[in-house]
Motif scaffolding. Sequence first.
Motif, PDB file in Angstrom:
ATOM      1  N   VAL A 170     -17.121 123.291 -90.096  1.00  0.00           N
ATOM      2  CA  VAL A 170     -17.231 122.797 -91.471  1.00  0.00           C
ATOM      3  C   VAL A 170     -17.752 123.950 -92.322  1.00  0.00           C
ATOM      4  CG1 VAL A 170     -18.260 121.087 -92.992  1.00  0.00           C
ATOM      5  CG2 VAL A 170     -17.685 120.461 -90.634  1.00  0.00           C
ATOM      6  N   GLY A 224     -17.236 121.866 -96.730  1.00  0.00           N
ATOM      7  CA  GLY A 224     -17.661 120.547 -96.294  1.00  0.00           C
ATOM      8  C   GLY A 224     -16.603 119.729 -95.586  1.00  0.00           C
ATOM      9  N   THR A 225     -15.430 120.308 -95.342  1.00  0.00           N
ATOM     10  CA  THR A 225     -14.341 119.601 -94.681  1.00  0.00           C
ATOM     11  C   THR A 225     -14.061 120.242 -93.325  1.00  0.00           C
ATOM     12  OG1 THR A 225     -13.366 119.091 -96.820  1.00  0.00           O
ATOM     13  CG2 THR A 225     -11.938 118.861 -94.918  1.00  0.00           C
ATOM     14  N   GLU A 227     -19.157 126.235 -95.317  1.00  0.00           N
ATOM     15  CA  GLU A 227     -20.049 125.999 -96.461  1.00  0.00           C
ATOM     16  C   GLU A 227     -19.367 126.367 -97.764  1.00  0.00           C
ATOM     17  OE1 GLU A 227     -23.820 127.911 -95.933  1.00  0.00           O
ATOM     18  OE2 GLU A 227     -24.083 127.087 -93.923  1.00  0.00           O
TER      19      GLU A 227
END
Length: 183
Positions: A93, A85-86, A95
């Motif tokens: 990004v 998520g970063t 998962e």
Amino acid sequence: MTHIIRAVDADDWPKIKQLRLDALLDPAAPVAFHDTYERAAAHPDAFWQERAAGAAAGVASRQFVAEAADGRWLGTVSVLVERAGTETFFGEVPEQPQTHVVGVFVRPEARGSGVAQELFAAALAWSWALAEPRIERVRLFVHQTNGRAEAMYRRIGFEPTGHTLPAPADENARELELAVLRG
């Protein structure tokens, strides 16, 4: 060739700086690194000190070096933690959390001696040992024209994923993703 593989310490920043500058003078540097000698040489010492401290802490990254018996550094590899998520360096990004191998360099006189394989063994062991986040995948990118590096990565166990990205310095060229999964 007698050497040890070890993680860097914060006090290693002058050697980290010098090895990076030497790497950026290598003929493969234009396709191997997303930096130039001029840009890196212009960084103040505080930049290198901060970089060394972060790599020594081993939280978001870790840098390993091959150090000869005389103290000379023969090569290096760095590993970045990419959290789920970063956004990553390439704007992706993920998962799932993963690590990303970057900054691979072995001095010409140490190439073919097994130094690269030992550096990668340390990088993979560190990745697999992380408790938070737990890493199931280690990846790297190699420029489509850097066949020598790609062959070495494949010998170590990295396999092409089929995922590619435009090369930052040349939108007509591709960076090929290779990865190894936890075994």
